[in-house]
Scaffold this motif. Structure first.
Motif, PDB file in Angstrom:
ATOM      1  N   UNK A   8      21.423  44.104  10.913  1.00  0.00           N
ATOM      2  CA  UNK A   8      21.767  45.397  11.511  1.00  0.00           C
ATOM      3  C   UNK A   8      20.583  46.351  11.434  1.00  0.00           C
ATOM      4  N   UNK A   9      19.855  46.312  10.324  1.00  0.00           N
ATOM      5  CA  UNK A   9      18.644  47.126  10.206  1.00  0.00           C
ATOM      6  C   UNK A   9      17.629  46.720  11.269  1.00  0.00           C
ATOM      7  N   UNK A  10      17.467  45.413  11.428  1.00  0.00           N
ATOM      8  CA  UNK A  10      16.490  44.916  12.404  1.00  0.00           C
ATOM      9  C   UNK A  10      16.851  45.373  13.817  1.00  0.00           C
ATOM     10  N   UNK A  11      18.127  45.261  14.167  1.00  0.00           N
ATOM     11  CA  UNK A  11      18.550  45.680  15.507  1.00  0.00           C
ATOM     12  C   UNK A  11      18.312  47.175  15.717  1.00  0.00           C
ATOM     13  N   UNK A  12      18.610  47.975  14.697  1.00  0.00           N
ATOM     14  CA  UNK A  12      18.411  49.424  14.809  1.00  0.00           C
ATOM     15  C   UNK A  12      16.929  49.762  14.947  1.00  0.00           C
ATOM     16  N   UNK A  37      12.631  57.714  14.151  1.00  0.00           N
ATOM     17  CA  UNK A  37      13.537  57.575  15.290  1.00  0.00           C
ATOM     18  C   UNK A  37      14.818  56.858  14.886  1.00  0.00           C
ATOM     19  N   UNK A  38      14.692  55.869  13.994  1.00  0.00           N
ATOM     20  CA  UNK A  38      15.854  55.092  13.556  1.00  0.00           C
ATOM     21  C   UNK A  38      16.651  55.785  12.461  1.00  0.00           C
ATOM     22  N   UNK A  39      16.094  56.859  11.884  1.00  0.00           N
ATOM     23  CA  UNK A  39      16.767  57.531  10.781  1.00  0.00           C
ATOM     24  C   UNK A  39      16.740  56.721   9.501  1.00  0.00           C
TER      25      UNK A  39
END
Length: 203
Positions: A8-12, A37-39
């Motif tokens: 999920x981190x990678x996708x974000x 940008x990803x927060x």
């Protein structure tokens, strides 16, 4: 962002990187800009990717996968012109819905040509594969064959799509883009011939 799975981190981070590349160019897509940008924190970034270069390499297949879903018709129905129009219109709709993805892809292609030519070759090999799959599917469904080698027809389709992409990104002219889609479908369909007894449905 709390504790979330690595995937999920990678996708974000991939989604954030595409937005940053589209808005600031690859030169502006620093690790810090991407995590902002990803927060996320820098620590979160390095938990998901070893380096910025590893992340950048993931962007091209990510965009190609989303394009493939948009282009390949499902279910398959209609004439050759209908199928080609549906596929190209699906791509155009994808482009109009998220132009930032394609702007990012243009940046990434230029980067790959300068720094990683093999990455650019893999990118276009994937595009050619998607085009061949769509053309073979259309030929089988309509009981036709291609009068030119399918690799040539696929290359023509890619050239038309490249022009459509750049033209729309510059002008944002939906009406002209839709006319181009219909004309391109007719041009490519003109290379299809009815299958004769004993012939396959694609060249």
């Amino acid at each position: 962002m709390g504790r979330i799975p690595v995937e999920e981190r990678r996708r974000a981070l991939i989604a954030a990187a595409l937005r940053v590349v589209a808005s600031r160019g690859l030169a502006g897509a620093s690790t810090r800009a991407i995590v902002t940008e990803a927060g996320m924190s820098l620590a979160s970034f390095h938990y998901a990717f070893e380096s910025r270069d590893e992340l950048i390499e993931q962007l091209i297949p990510e965009v190609i996968a989303s394009e493939e879903l948009a282009i390949l018709p499902d279910p398959v129905a209609g004439s050759m012109v209908d199928l080609l129009t549906d596929g190209l219109m699906g791509y155009l709709d994808h482009l109009r819905t998220d132009p930032a993805h394609e702007q990012a892809m243009l940046e990434l292609t230029q980067y790959a040509l300068r720094e990683r030519p093999e990455l650019a070759r893999r990118q276009y090999e994937q595009y050619a594969r998607i085009a061949r799959v769509g053309l073979e599917l259309a030929a089988r469904h309509t009981r036709q064959r291609w009068s030119e080698p399918i690799d040539t027809v696929a290359a023509l389709l890619l050239s038309l799509t490249d022009g459509l992409t750049l033209g729309w990104l510059v002008t944002r002219d939906d009406e002209t883009a839709e006319r181009v889609v219909k004309a391109a479908a007719r041009i490519v369909a003109g290379l299809a011939r009815p299958v004769k007894r004993g012939e396959g449905a694609s060249t």
